[in-house]
Design a protein around this motif. Structure first.
Motif, PDB file in Angstrom:
ATOM      1  N   LEU A  41       0.821  -1.208   0.000  1.00 44.47           N
ATOM      2  CA  LEU A  41       0.000   0.000   0.000  1.00 44.47           C
ATOM      3  C   LEU A  41       0.855   1.258   0.000  1.00 44.47           C
ATOM      4  O   LEU A  41       0.458   2.293  -0.540  1.00 44.47           O
ATOM      5  N   ALA A  42       2.029   1.177   0.601  1.00 42.45           N
ATOM      6  CA  ALA A  42       2.891   2.354   0.707  1.00 42.45           C
ATOM      7  C   ALA A  42       3.289   2.907  -0.655  1.00 42.45           C
ATOM      8  O   ALA A  42       3.660   4.084  -0.767  1.00 42.45           O
ATOM      9  N   SER A  43       3.218   2.087  -1.695  1.00 35.44           N
ATOM     10  CA  SER A  43       3.613   2.550  -3.027  1.00 35.44           C
ATOM     11  C   SER A  43       2.473   3.253  -3.766  1.00 35.44           C
ATOM     12  O   SER A  43       2.682   3.809  -4.834  1.00 35.44           O
ATOM     13  N   ILE A  44       1.271   3.230  -3.188  1.00 31.07           N
ATOM     14  CA  ILE A  44       0.109   3.864  -3.829  1.00 31.07           C
ATOM     15  C   ILE A  44       0.045   5.323  -3.403  1.00 31.07           C
ATOM     16  O   ILE A  44      -0.132   5.641  -2.230  1.00 31.07           O
ATOM     17  N   GLU A  45       0.175   6.224  -4.376  1.00 27.62           N
ATOM     18  CA  GLU A  45       0.196   7.658  -4.079  1.00 27.62           C
ATOM     19  C   GLU A  45      -1.063   8.387  -4.537  1.00 27.62           C
ATOM     20  O   GLU A  45      -1.446   9.382  -3.917  1.00 27.62           O
ATOM     21  N   ARG A  46      -1.659   7.933  -5.624  1.00 24.32           N
ATOM     22  CA  ARG A  46      -2.861   8.599  -6.159  1.00 24.32           C
ATOM     23  C   ARG A  46      -3.927   7.546  -6.442  1.00 24.32           C
ATOM     24  O   ARG A  46      -3.653   6.521  -7.072  1.00 24.32           O
ATOM     25  N   VAL A  47      -5.152   7.847  -5.999  1.00 25.63           N
ATOM     26  CA  VAL A  47      -6.236   6.879  -6.078  1.00 25.63           C
ATOM     27  C   VAL A  47      -7.496   7.549  -6.627  1.00 25.63           C
ATOM     28  O   VAL A  47      -7.842   8.661  -6.220  1.00 25.63           O
ATOM     29  N   LEU A  48      -8.164   6.858  -7.534  1.00 24.00           N
ATOM     30  CA  LEU A  48      -9.484   7.286  -8.002  1.00 24.00           C
ATOM     31  C   LEU A  48     -10.489   6.216  -7.601  1.00 24.00           C
ATOM     32  O   LEU A  48     -10.333   5.044  -7.963  1.00 24.00           O
ATOM     33  N   VAL A  49     -11.495   6.608  -6.839  1.00 19.93           N
ATOM     34  CA  VAL A  49     -12.569   5.708  -6.431  1.00 19.93           C
ATOM     35  C   VAL A  49     -13.819   6.115  -7.196  1.00 19.93           C
ATOM     36  O   VAL A  49     -14.259   7.265  -7.105  1.00 19.93           O
ATOM     37  N   VAL A  50     -14.378   5.195  -7.957  1.00 19.06           N
ATOM     38  CA  VAL A  50     -15.587   5.467  -8.720  1.00 19.06           C
ATOM     39  C   VAL A  50     -16.780   4.926  -7.946  1.00 19.06           C
ATOM     40  O   VAL A  50     -16.869   3.729  -7.681  1.00 19.06           O
ATOM     41  N   SER A  51     -17.691   5.821  -7.573  1.00 17.52           N
ATOM     42  CA  SER A  51     -18.810   5.454  -6.711  1.00 17.52           C
ATOM     43  C   SER A  51     -20.125   5.842  -7.385  1.00 17.52           C
ATOM     44  O   SER A  51     -20.407   7.037  -7.549  1.00 17.52           O
ATOM     45  N   PRO A  52     -20.942   4.867  -7.781  1.00 16.59           N
ATOM     46  CA  PRO A  52     -22.208   5.206  -8.441  1.00 16.59           C
ATOM     47  C   PRO A  52     -23.060   6.161  -7.627  1.00 16.59           C
ATOM     48  O   PRO A  52     -23.636   7.113  -8.161  1.00 16.59           O
ATOM     49  N   HIS A  53     -23.149   5.916  -6.297  1.00 14.04           N
ATOM     50  CA  HIS A  53     -23.946   6.746  -5.404  1.00 14.04           C
ATOM     51  C   HIS A  53     -23.116   7.113  -4.176  1.00 14.04           C
ATOM     52  O   HIS A  53     -22.108   6.460  -3.889  1.00 14.04           O
ATOM     53  N   ALA A  54     -23.557   8.134  -3.488  1.00 11.00           N
ATOM     54  CA  ALA A  54     -22.857   8.572  -2.281  1.00 11.00           C
ATOM     55  C   ALA A  54     -23.173   7.624  -1.127  1.00 11.00           C
ATOM     56  O   ALA A  54     -24.238   7.721  -0.518  1.00 11.00           O
ATOM     57  N   ASP A  55     -22.309   6.740  -0.873  1.00 13.94           N
ATOM     58  CA  ASP A  55     -22.200   5.763   0.215  1.00 13.94           C
ATOM     59  C   ASP A  55     -21.608   4.462  -0.280  1.00 13.94           C
ATOM     60  O   ASP A  55     -21.092   3.673   0.498  1.00 13.94           O
ATOM     61  N   ASP A  56     -21.631   4.225  -1.613  1.00 13.00           N
ATOM     62  CA  ASP A  56     -21.046   2.997  -2.141  1.00 13.00           C
ATOM     63  C   ASP A  56     -19.565   2.901  -1.802  1.00 13.00           C
ATOM     64  O   ASP A  56     -19.051   1.813  -1.514  1.00 13.00           O
ATOM     65  N   GLU A  57     -18.877   4.038  -1.842  1.00  6.27           N
ATOM     66  CA  GLU A  57     -17.435   4.013  -1.564  1.00  6.27           C
ATOM     67  C   GLU A  57     -17.156   3.623  -0.119  1.00  6.27           C
ATOM     68  O   GLU A  57     -16.244   2.836   0.168  1.00  6.27           O
ATOM     69  N   ALA A  58     -17.939   4.149   0.812  1.00  5.49           N
ATOM     70  CA  ALA A  58     -17.722   3.826   2.231  1.00  5.49           C
ATOM     71  C   ALA A  58     -18.109   2.386   2.532  1.00  5.49           C
ATOM     72  O   ALA A  58     -17.416   1.679   3.271  1.00  5.49           O
ATOM     73  N   LEU A  59     -19.215   1.935   1.967  1.00  7.33           N
ATOM     74  CA  LEU A  59     -19.658   0.562   2.165  1.00  7.33           C
ATOM     75  C   LEU A  59     -18.618  -0.434   1.675  1.00  7.33           C
ATOM     76  O   LEU A  59     -18.326  -1.428   2.348  1.00  7.33           O
ATOM     77  N   ALA A  60     -18.078  -0.187   0.505  1.00  7.81           N
ATOM     78  CA  ALA A  60     -17.249  -1.189  -0.159  1.00  7.81           C
ATOM     79  C   ALA A  60     -15.772  -1.101   0.189  1.00  7.81           C
ATOM     80  O   ALA A  60     -15.113  -2.125   0.370  1.00  7.81           O
ATOM     81  N   LYS A  72     -11.267  11.365 -18.980  1.00  7.66           N
ATOM     82  CA  LYS A  72     -10.781  12.697 -18.598  1.00  7.66           C
ATOM     83  C   LYS A  72     -10.251  12.674 -17.162  1.00  7.66           C
ATOM     84  O   LYS A  72      -9.162  13.199 -16.884  1.00  7.66           O
ATOM     85  N   ARG A  73     -10.999  12.073 -16.249  1.00  5.22           N
ATOM     86  CA  ARG A  73     -10.573  12.025 -14.856  1.00  5.22           C
ATOM     87  C   ARG A  73      -9.290  11.225 -14.705  1.00  5.22           C
ATOM     88  O   ARG A  73      -8.379  11.595 -13.950  1.00  5.22           O
ATOM     89  N   ILE A  74      -9.198  10.107 -15.401  1.00  4.77           N
ATOM     90  CA  ILE A  74      -8.014   9.252 -15.307  1.00  4.77           C
ATOM     91  C   ILE A  74      -6.788   9.963 -15.862  1.00  4.77           C
ATOM     92  O   ILE A  74      -5.711   9.931 -15.255  1.00  4.77           O
ATOM     93  N   ASN A  75      -6.918  10.609 -16.997  1.00  7.36           N
ATOM     94  CA  ASN A  75      -5.780  11.296 -17.595  1.00  7.36           C
ATOM     95  C   ASN A  75      -5.337  12.495 -16.770  1.00  7.36           C
ATOM     96  O   ASN A  75      -4.143  12.830 -16.724  1.00  7.36           O
ATOM     97  N   GLU A  76      -6.291  13.148 -16.089  1.00  7.58           N
ATOM     98  CA  GLU A  76      -5.949  14.290 -15.240  1.00  7.58           C
ATOM     99  C   GLU A  76      -5.234  13.851 -13.970  1.00  7.58           C
ATOM    100  O   GLU A  76      -4.206  14.406 -13.594  1.00  7.58           O
ATOM    101  N   LEU A  77      -5.767  12.853 -13.311  1.00  6.21           N
ATOM    102  CA  LEU A  77      -5.225  12.424 -12.022  1.00  6.21           C
ATOM    103  C   LEU A  77      -4.032  11.492 -12.168  1.00  6.21           C
ATOM    104  O   LEU A  77      -3.136  11.496 -11.326  1.00  6.21           O
ATOM    105  N   GLN A  78      -3.990  10.694 -13.219  1.00  5.30           N
ATOM    106  CA  GLN A  78      -2.971   9.665 -13.418  1.00  5.30           C
ATOM    107  C   GLN A  78      -2.811   8.810 -12.156  1.00  5.30           C
ATOM    108  O   GLN A  78      -1.736   8.713 -11.569  1.00  5.30           O
ATOM    109  N   PRO A  79      -3.885   8.157 -11.756  1.00  6.34           N
ATOM    110  CA  PRO A  79      -3.848   7.390 -10.509  1.00  6.34           C
ATOM    111  C   PRO A  79      -3.032   6.107 -10.622  1.00  6.34           C
ATOM    112  O   PRO A  79      -2.907   5.515 -11.700  1.00  6.34           O
TER     113      PRO A  79
END
Length: 232
Positions: free
Chosen positions: A4-23, A104-111
């Motif tokens: 995990l220490a090597s992960i610096e940028r993360v994009l979480v795709v969440s259909p609805h507000a709470d899916d990210e916390a649940l999963a 667009k989001r992926i190219n901007e953030l480069q996660p």
């Protein structure tokens, strides 16, 4: 998966507000603690009326909940379709529009890591999100002008386990024993979505799944993911 220490940028795709916390709220808490930059792309957020809730929830209430959870889990966020009456209607949005949004989001953030919902789901918003995110994540080398995300994981949650089709079996596990309380606190902050037992999304259900996944790797609590791509 790398450490995990090597992960610096993360994009979480969440259909609805709470899916990210649940999963993956536990993984997100761990990544935030190590200083990773984390962005959550919410797909659709609306005022809505849910089973088990007296009265409706306003759009502003949902925004307030997201802001509180973002503070707890340490992420910035964006909403693709806010207050546009698209809850459970993402399948009506042209797929090309969703693919373009993700690219667009992926190219901007480069996660380094992208987390997406499973497409083997009864919820059409989750299916639409998965199918278009996968298209955006297709392997095209950076030399051609597109960011190739090295690690792509599919998350699970207790609320979609009733019917899950051919979900990728758990292949990557993250110990969340030390941050489970924070994950549950984030879920509780989504007050309009919280339900008591025996609702499938209740705290007991979320904890039970974390307990099961934990025992599969010899710890108290864990989150599990399907692996679409990982570059070692």
């Amino acid at each position: 998966m790398p450490a995990l220490a090597s992960i610096e940028r993360v994009l979480v795709v969440s259909p609805h507000a709470d899916d990210e916390a649940l999963a993956c709220g536990g993984l997100m808490a761990r990544l935030a603690d190590q200083g990773a930059e984390m962005v959550v792309q919410f797909m659709t957020v609306d005022g809505f009326h849910h089973y088990g809730l007296e009265g409706g929830t306003t759009y502003q209430q949902r925004l307030d909940e997201i802001a509180e959870v973002a503070e707890l889990l340490g992420f910035s966020w964006d909403i693709a379709y806010g207050d546009q009456d698209l809850i459970e209607k993402l399948d009506t949005v042209p797929k090309r529009d969703l693919v373009d949004l993700f690219e667009k989001r992926i190219n901007e953030l480069q996660p380094d890591l992208v987390l997406i919902p499973s497409g083997a789901d009864y919820d059409q918003d989750h299916v639409a999100t998965f199918e278009t995110a996968v298209a955006a994540l297709r392997p095209i080398a950076p030399v051609f002008g597109k960011w190739l995300v090295p690690h792509v994981l599919v998350y699970e949650s207790s609320k979609v386990m009733w019917w899950s089709g051919d979900v990728p079996r758990p292949e990557a596990f993250v110990d969340i024993s030390d941050v489970l309380d924070r994950k549950l606190e984030a879920l509780a902050a989504y007050r309009s979505q919280a339900r008591p037992s025996p609702h499938i999304r209740c705290e007991e259900s979320v904890t039970a799944l974390a307990c099961l996944r934990g025992k599969e790797i010899g710890v108290e609590h864990a989150e599990a993911f399907g692996v679409l791509r990982t570059v070692l």
